[in-house]
Design a protein around this motif. Structure first.
Motif, mmCIF file in Angstrom:
data_model
loop_
_atom_site.group_PDB
_atom_site.id
_atom_site.type_symbol
_atom_site.label_atom_id
_atom_site.label_comp_id
_atom_site.label_asym_id
_atom_site.label_seq_id
_atom_site.Cartn_x
_atom_site.Cartn_y
_atom_site.Cartn_z
ATOM 1 N N UNK A 27 0.814 -1.206 0.000
ATOM 2 C CA UNK A 27 0.000 0.000 0.000
ATOM 3 C C UNK A 27 0.853 1.263 0.000
ATOM 4 N N UNK A 28 2.136 1.134 0.219
ATOM 5 C CA UNK A 28 3.041 2.280 0.245
ATOM 6 C C UNK A 28 3.944 2.248 -0.981
ATOM 7 N N UNK A 29 4.418 3.415 -1.391
ATOM 8 C CA UNK A 29 5.340 3.453 -2.530
ATOM 9 C C UNK A 29 6.761 3.152 -2.049
ATOM 10 N N UNK A 30 7.549 2.563 -2.930
ATOM 11 C CA UNK A 30 8.920 2.151 -2.617
ATOM 12 C C UNK A 30 9.881 3.210 -3.135
ATOM 13 N N UNK A 31 10.808 3.656 -2.269
ATOM 14 C CA UNK A 31 11.783 4.663 -2.696
ATOM 15 C C UNK A 31 13.177 4.088 -2.885
ATOM 16 N N UNK A 45 8.730 4.984 0.817
ATOM 17 C CA UNK A 45 9.080 6.390 0.595
ATOM 18 C C UNK A 45 9.221 7.190 1.879
ATOM 19 N N UNK A 46 8.371 6.921 2.851
ATOM 20 C CA UNK A 46 8.439 7.676 4.103
ATOM 21 C C UNK A 46 9.392 7.054 5.123
ATOM 22 N N UNK A 47 10.028 5.938 4.785
ATOM 23 C CA UNK A 47 10.990 5.296 5.667
ATOM 24 C C UNK A 47 10.368 4.584 6.856
ATOM 25 N N UNK A 48 9.058 4.403 6.834
ATOM 26 C CA UNK A 48 8.390 3.797 7.987
ATOM 27 C C UNK A 48 8.314 2.278 7.923
ATOM 28 N N UNK A 51 10.499 -4.067 3.667
ATOM 29 C CA UNK A 51 10.025 -5.379 3.231
ATOM 30 C C UNK A 51 11.204 -6.183 2.716
ATOM 31 N N UNK A 52 11.147 -7.506 2.908
ATOM 32 C CA UNK A 52 12.203 -8.377 2.439
ATOM 33 C C UNK A 52 11.653 -9.523 1.625
ATOM 34 N N UNK A 53 12.449 -9.978 0.672
ATOM 35 C CA UNK A 53 12.083 -11.133 -0.135
ATOM 36 C C UNK A 53 13.353 -11.803 -0.633
ATOM 37 N N UNK A 54 13.219 -13.072 -1.021
ATOM 38 C CA UNK A 54 14.362 -13.839 -1.489
ATOM 39 C C UNK A 54 14.692 -14.932 -0.494
ATOM 40 N N UNK A 55 15.941 -15.345 -0.471
ATOM 41 C CA UNK A 55 16.387 -16.403 0.426
ATOM 42 C C UNK A 55 16.328 -15.897 1.870
ATOM 43 N N UNK A 71 8.925 -15.522 -1.807
ATOM 44 C CA UNK A 71 8.730 -15.019 -3.167
ATOM 45 C C UNK A 71 7.973 -13.696 -3.236
ATOM 46 N N UNK A 72 7.246 -13.334 -2.192
ATOM 47 C CA UNK A 72 6.545 -12.051 -2.139
ATOM 48 C C UNK A 72 7.062 -11.277 -0.943
ATOM 49 N N UNK A 73 7.139 -9.954 -1.047
ATOM 50 C CA UNK A 73 7.686 -9.161 0.053
ATOM 51 C C UNK A 73 6.916 -9.346 1.359
ATOM 52 N N UNK A 74 7.662 -9.576 2.438
ATOM 53 C CA UNK A 74 7.105 -9.645 3.788
ATOM 54 C C UNK A 74 7.689 -8.484 4.594
ATOM 55 N N UNK A 75 6.881 -7.900 5.463
ATOM 56 C CA UNK A 75 7.364 -6.770 6.252
ATOM 57 C C UNK A 75 8.349 -7.240 7.318
ATOM 58 N N UNK A 76 9.459 -6.516 7.403
ATOM 59 C CA UNK A 76 10.498 -6.783 8.394
ATOM 60 C C UNK A 76 10.175 -5.966 9.639
ATOM 61 N N UNK A 77 10.248 -6.601 10.789
ATOM 62 C CA UNK A 77 9.998 -5.899 12.040
ATOM 63 C C UNK A 77 11.267 -5.145 12.440
ATOM 64 N N UNK A 78 11.315 -3.869 12.086
ATOM 65 C CA UNK A 78 12.457 -3.028 12.433
ATOM 66 C C UNK A 78 12.121 -2.324 13.750
ATOM 67 N N UNK A 79 12.976 -2.464 14.764
ATOM 68 C CA UNK A 79 12.698 -1.796 16.037
ATOM 69 C C UNK A 79 12.461 -0.298 15.866
#
Length: 166
Positions: A27-31, A45-48, A51-55, A71-79
């Motif tokens: 739902x957010x744009x990628x910068x 884009x807002x740095x909030x 997402x990660x994908x791959x191995x 295979x599809x981007x999953x949100x990474x839990x960044x502290x």
């Protein structure tokens, strides 16, 4: 001059070809996009959000106890201490994230100290803060430079990052 590698077979060609990702379901744009040997990080884009994908083995995506191929981007839990995120970088099997406030986070393979040489942990499955001022002096890999003095003392806030192979 552009060079192209001839693929040995159809399976190899499909695995190594560039694919157009039509539906990322974000739902957010990628910068910003950071690519490692076998994984990719996408920063909004807002740095909030990241997402990660791959191995996903060795914790390189920071997704916790997720293994195999994503295979599809999953949100990474960044502290929260590193949000908003300024930048991300991927190595061969580790990832770095830099908060706009200078907080450095890392996940993945730490066998050569590439995430945090002061810790003996082999893998970081989740993003964790790297305490730069407490890093111990040690050589981190066969082709890497060692820290110049005991404890890396950065006199200012980090403003950019880059992850190498090890």
């Amino acid at each position: 001059m552009e060079r192209y590698r001839i693929q040995d077979n159809e399976e190899s060609a499909a695995r190594h070809s560039i694919r157009h990702l039509k539906h990322l379901s974000l739902t957010a744009s990628i910068k910003f996009i950071a690519c490692g040997t076998h994984h990719t990080l996408l920063l909004t884009s807002d740095g909030s959000r990241l997402f990660g994908m791959g191995k996903a083995d060795r914790g390189r995506l920071g997704l916790g106890n997720v293994h195999g191929y994503v295979s599809s981007p999953l949100e990474v839990n960044v502290p929260r201490s590193a949000v908003p995120i300024a930048s991300a970088s991927c190595g061969e099997a580790h990832s770095l994230v830099l908060g706009k406030n200078g907080v450095l986070m890392a996940c993945g393979d730490n066998r050569y100290g590439q995430c945090d040489p002061s810790l003996g942990t082999v893998y970081f499955e989740c993003m964790q803060e790297v305490h730069v001022n407490q890093m111990a002096s040690r050589s981190t890999g066969p082709n890497s430079a060692s820290w110049s003095q005991p404890g890396l003392h950065v006199g200012c806030r980090l403003s950019c990052i880059a992850a190498g192979s090890y």
